[in-house]
Design an enzyme around this catalytic site. Structure first.
Site, PDB file in Angstrom:
ATOM      1  N   ARG A 104       3.638 -34.758  -6.556  1.00  0.00           N
ATOM      2  CA  ARG A 104       4.421 -34.039  -7.576  1.00  0.00           C
ATOM      3  C   ARG A 104       5.265 -32.947  -6.935  1.00  0.00           C
ATOM      4  O   ARG A 104       4.998 -32.496  -5.813  1.00  0.00           O
ATOM      5  CB  ARG A 104       3.512 -33.424  -8.645  1.00  0.00           C
ATOM      6  CG  ARG A 104       2.572 -32.306  -8.142  1.00  0.00           C
ATOM      7  CD  ARG A 104       3.114 -30.902  -8.328  1.00  0.00           C
ATOM      8  NE  ARG A 104       2.299 -29.897  -7.652  1.00  0.00           N
ATOM      9  CZ  ARG A 104       2.573 -29.415  -6.452  1.00  0.00           C
ATOM     10  NH1 ARG A 104       3.609 -29.860  -5.764  1.00  0.00           N
ATOM     11  NH2 ARG A 104       1.799 -28.492  -5.912  1.00  0.00           N
ATOM     12  N   GLU A 142       5.219 -21.201 -10.786  1.00  0.00           N
ATOM     13  CA  GLU A 142       4.446 -21.259  -9.541  1.00  0.00           C
ATOM     14  C   GLU A 142       3.348 -20.206  -9.521  1.00  0.00           C
ATOM     15  O   GLU A 142       3.572 -19.046  -9.875  1.00  0.00           O
ATOM     16  CB  GLU A 142       5.408 -21.050  -8.367  1.00  0.00           C
ATOM     17  CG  GLU A 142       5.087 -21.877  -7.167  1.00  0.00           C
ATOM     18  CD  GLU A 142       5.180 -23.371  -7.448  1.00  0.00           C
ATOM     19  OE1 GLU A 142       4.137 -24.001  -7.702  1.00  0.00           O
ATOM     20  OE2 GLU A 142       6.291 -23.917  -7.409  1.00  0.00           O
ATOM     21  N   HIS A 143       2.172 -20.648  -9.072  1.00  0.00           N
ATOM     22  CA  HIS A 143       0.971 -19.801  -9.043  1.00  0.00           C
ATOM     23  C   HIS A 143       0.624 -19.329 -10.450  1.00  0.00           C
ATOM     24  O   HIS A 143       0.200 -18.191 -10.659  1.00  0.00           O
ATOM     25  CB  HIS A 143       1.150 -18.618  -8.081  1.00  0.00           C
ATOM     26  CG  HIS A 143       1.070 -19.049  -6.641  1.00  0.00           C
ATOM     27  ND1 HIS A 143      -0.128 -19.173  -5.965  1.00  0.00           N
ATOM     28  CD2 HIS A 143       2.035 -19.445  -5.778  1.00  0.00           C
ATOM     29  CE1 HIS A 143       0.113 -19.611  -4.728  1.00  0.00           C
ATOM     30  NE2 HIS A 143       1.419 -19.785  -4.585  1.00  0.00           N
ATOM     31  N   GLY A 170       0.966 -32.089   3.912  1.00  0.00           N
ATOM     32  CA  GLY A 170       1.225 -30.711   4.331  1.00  0.00           C
ATOM     33  C   GLY A 170       2.548 -30.163   3.827  1.00  0.00           C
ATOM     34  O   GLY A 170       2.955 -29.075   4.212  1.00  0.00           O
ATOM     35  N   GLY A 185       3.227 -29.597   0.568  1.00  0.00           N
ATOM     36  CA  GLY A 185       3.083 -28.967  -0.743  1.00  0.00           C
ATOM     37  C   GLY A 185       3.489 -29.900  -1.877  1.00  0.00           C
ATOM     38  O   GLY A 185       3.862 -29.456  -2.957  1.00  0.00           O
ATOM     39  N   SER A 213       1.421 -32.318  -3.018  1.00  0.00           N
ATOM     40  CA  SER A 213       0.166 -32.815  -3.595  1.00  0.00           C
ATOM     41  C   SER A 213      -0.263 -34.180  -3.090  1.00  0.00           C
ATOM     42  O   SER A 213      -0.650 -35.064  -3.860  1.00  0.00           O
ATOM     43  CB  SER A 213       0.243 -32.849  -5.135  1.00  0.00           C
ATOM     44  OG  SER A 213       0.402 -31.563  -5.604  1.00  0.00           O
ATOM     45  N   ASP A 250      -1.645 -29.974 -10.139  1.00  0.00           N
ATOM     46  CA  ASP A 250      -1.344 -31.144  -9.313  1.00  0.00           C
ATOM     47  C   ASP A 250      -1.998 -32.409  -9.873  1.00  0.00           C
ATOM     48  O   ASP A 250      -1.363 -33.459  -9.987  1.00  0.00           O
ATOM     49  CB  ASP A 250      -1.831 -30.923  -7.871  1.00  0.00           C
ATOM     50  CG  ASP A 250      -1.326 -29.612  -7.300  1.00  0.00           C
ATOM     51  OD1 ASP A 250      -0.430 -29.010  -7.913  1.00  0.00           O
ATOM     52  OD2 ASP A 250      -1.851 -29.180  -6.249  1.00  0.00           O
ATOM     53  N   TYR A 257      -4.040 -18.053  -0.555  1.00  0.00           N
ATOM     54  CA  TYR A 257      -4.085 -18.651  -1.895  1.00  0.00           C
ATOM     55  C   TYR A 257      -5.274 -18.077  -2.666  1.00  0.00           C
ATOM     56  O   TYR A 257      -5.125 -17.608  -3.800  1.00  0.00           O
ATOM     57  CB  TYR A 257      -4.196 -20.179  -1.786  1.00  0.00           C
ATOM     58  CG  TYR A 257      -4.118 -20.890  -3.122  1.00  0.00           C
ATOM     59  CD1 TYR A 257      -2.897 -21.230  -3.688  1.00  0.00           C
ATOM     60  CD2 TYR A 257      -5.275 -21.207  -3.840  1.00  0.00           C
ATOM     61  CE1 TYR A 257      -2.819 -21.880  -4.918  1.00  0.00           C
ATOM     62  CE2 TYR A 257      -5.216 -21.855  -5.066  1.00  0.00           C
ATOM     63  CZ  TYR A 257      -3.982 -22.191  -5.595  1.00  0.00           C
ATOM     64  OH  TYR A 257      -3.911 -22.821  -6.818  1.00  0.00           O
TER      65      TYR A 257
END
Ligand code: GLA
Length: 457
Positions: A98, A104-105, A193, A195, A197, A243, A293
């Site tokens: 995705r 975001e966050h 790696g 981002g 998902s 995700d 994170y």
């Protein structure tokens, strides 16, 4: 320009049609004649660098039908299964990666997120075998692993891909969905790696395989939560729910507006052929990522607690202002990002429904600034790509651009006018390469549909 208020006759459909009809020549490194892909949905890679598929030259564009990308992966995992295990797979399942357009966050703060599934998938080809073992072959690592389906245990190496499978099998067993022994080939086109998902895609593909093998179906919310738990408990990553929800539930040609508190999903149509989603991989992943994170999660929880709330979803900007003395400076900045990003996400969904692209662009830009300055999860490479995109701006065809995913590397997501796609992508890739000496990858994707069983026994 596909902007609101403009005569639809000015939308760049002509350019799109020409991409759709002509097919695009793809140069092969092996000197064979160029392949010609028929193309309906544009799906391009430029200079795919470290994640180029073997056999293709560096600068290239590849157009193909949405289904062709999946079909190719299904065919190659089927062949691999046949080579390794001497028969055809009985089950084939696929789950997409995705990209998050905005929000975001926010998932672990109970707010709104707006991802879409991408036309990059994890495919599992499987067949039953006597005994109680799952024999899993990963094409990416060229490695075969055995896991007990009766009692799946964690791999000794933290972060090992088989942990995602083991965690999901364990979750299924806890729900009395226990598959018999099986052999499987796992092949993925979701960059690892970046981002995007790739891990959620493996988890959701595994859960989908168990559904196909047992004939049971897991309710979609439960399926996503089961996969999230696998990531928490088996991979040790304290991710939110975005995700896995995206990989399970997204629809083709729609973004998914997910209320992470109520888990209500609204599918927002996103099929304007004049606008293309462009994802650029910086090919950096700064080490801080995992620790930072969880630190962000803790800071948000602490800020909410100090405001007397369960989550920052319940806070208002007035409250944040009037009770500022209760929070330290860092918590104030984190909370400011969360509150702003929740309203930006809701506003972006409304603007997309209204095809108000300039507004969508402003919101994406503001999201990036907030992630960079208040949430502090961007990095030099992401900022560089976003700055370069802003330099091009609406006059050059860039509607908006921001970092996407957890941050500290990975990808940016930009909305670009389809008509100017080639120029924009090539300029961004060139400038990024000139500045960093890193070859970026550029991919475009239409919103894809979530997980599916491709062949069921
Ligand atoms: C990672 C996590 C998601 C989400 C994003 C940030 O991708 O897995 O749950 O928190 O970061 O939006």
């Amino acid at each position: 320009m596909p902007f609101r208020g403009q005569d639809a006759r000015h939308l760049p459909h002509r350019a799109l049609r020409s991409i759709l009809c002509r097919g695009v020549e793809v140069k092969r490194n092996d000197g064979n004649r160029p392949d010609r892909y028929p193309s309906r949905a544009p799906c391009m890679w430029y200079n795919a660098g470290a994640i180029a598929r073997p056999g293709f030259s560096s600068i290239r564009s590849e157009c193909s039908m949405t289904t062709t990308l999946l079909d190719q992966l299904v065919a190659s995992s089927t062949n691999r299964f046949q080579e390794l295990y001497g028969r055809k797979p009985r089950w084939l399942v696929a789950a997409p990666g995705r990209v998050n357009i905005i929000g975001e966050h926010i998932d672990y703060n109970d707010g709104f997120v707006l991802p879409m599934a991408i036309e990059r998938y994890c495919v599992i080809a499987a067949g039953e075998t006597p005994g109680n073992d799952a024999t899993l072959f990963s094409v990416a690592t060229d490695e075969e692993i055995n896991i007990s389906v009766a009692a799946p245990s964690r791999h000794a190496t933290p972060g090992h891909w088989s942990n995602y499978v083991a965690g999901v099998l364990a979750g299924c067993i806890a729900r009395k969905l226990r598959p018999a022994g099986f052999q499987a080939v796992i092949e993925s086109s979701v960059p690892v790696g970046g981002g995007l998902s790739s891990s959620a895609a493996i988890e959701v593909a595994t859960a989908t395989l168990v559904e196909a093998m047992t004939g049971a179906s897991i309710e979609p919310v439960e399926k996503a939560l089961l996969c999230q738990r696998a990531e928490h408990e088996y991979a040790g990553v304290p991710c939110g729910i975005m995700d896995q929800f995206a990989s399970v539930m997204c629809r083709a040609d729609h973004l998914m507006l997910l209320d992470c508190r109520s888990r209500h999903v609204e599918h927002i149509p996103f099929g304007d052929p004049g606008v293309t989603v462009v994802i650029i991989n910086t090919h950096v992943k700064h080490e801080l990522a995992n620790g930072e994170y969880s630190r962000r999660r803790d800071q948000c929880q602490s800020a909410a607690r100090k405001l007397g709330l369960n989550s920052l979803r319940d806070a208002t900007l007035d409250q944040l202002e009037s009770q500022r003395n209760k929070l330290d400076l860092v918590e104030t900045r984190r909370a400011r990002h969360v509150l702003g990003e929740i309203s930006r996400t809701v506003a972006a969904a409304a603007a997309i429904k209204a095809s108000d692209w300039p507004r969508v662009g402003e919101l994406m830009d503001a999201s990036h600034d907030s992630l960079r300055d208040d949430y502090e999860v961007s990095c030099r490479e992401l900022d560089l790509l976003v700055d370069l995109a802003r330099e091009i701006g609406p006059p050059g065809g860039v509607i908006g651009s921001r970092m996407t995913g957890g941050g500290f590397g990975g990808c940016t997501v930009s909305l670009v006018e389809t008509e100017k796609l080639d120029e924009v992508a090539q300029r961004l890739a060139k400038c990024y390469r000139d500045e960093t000496d890193i070859e970026p990858s550029v991919l475009t994707s239409r919103p894809a549909r979530g997980a599916r069983v491709v062949r069921a026994g």
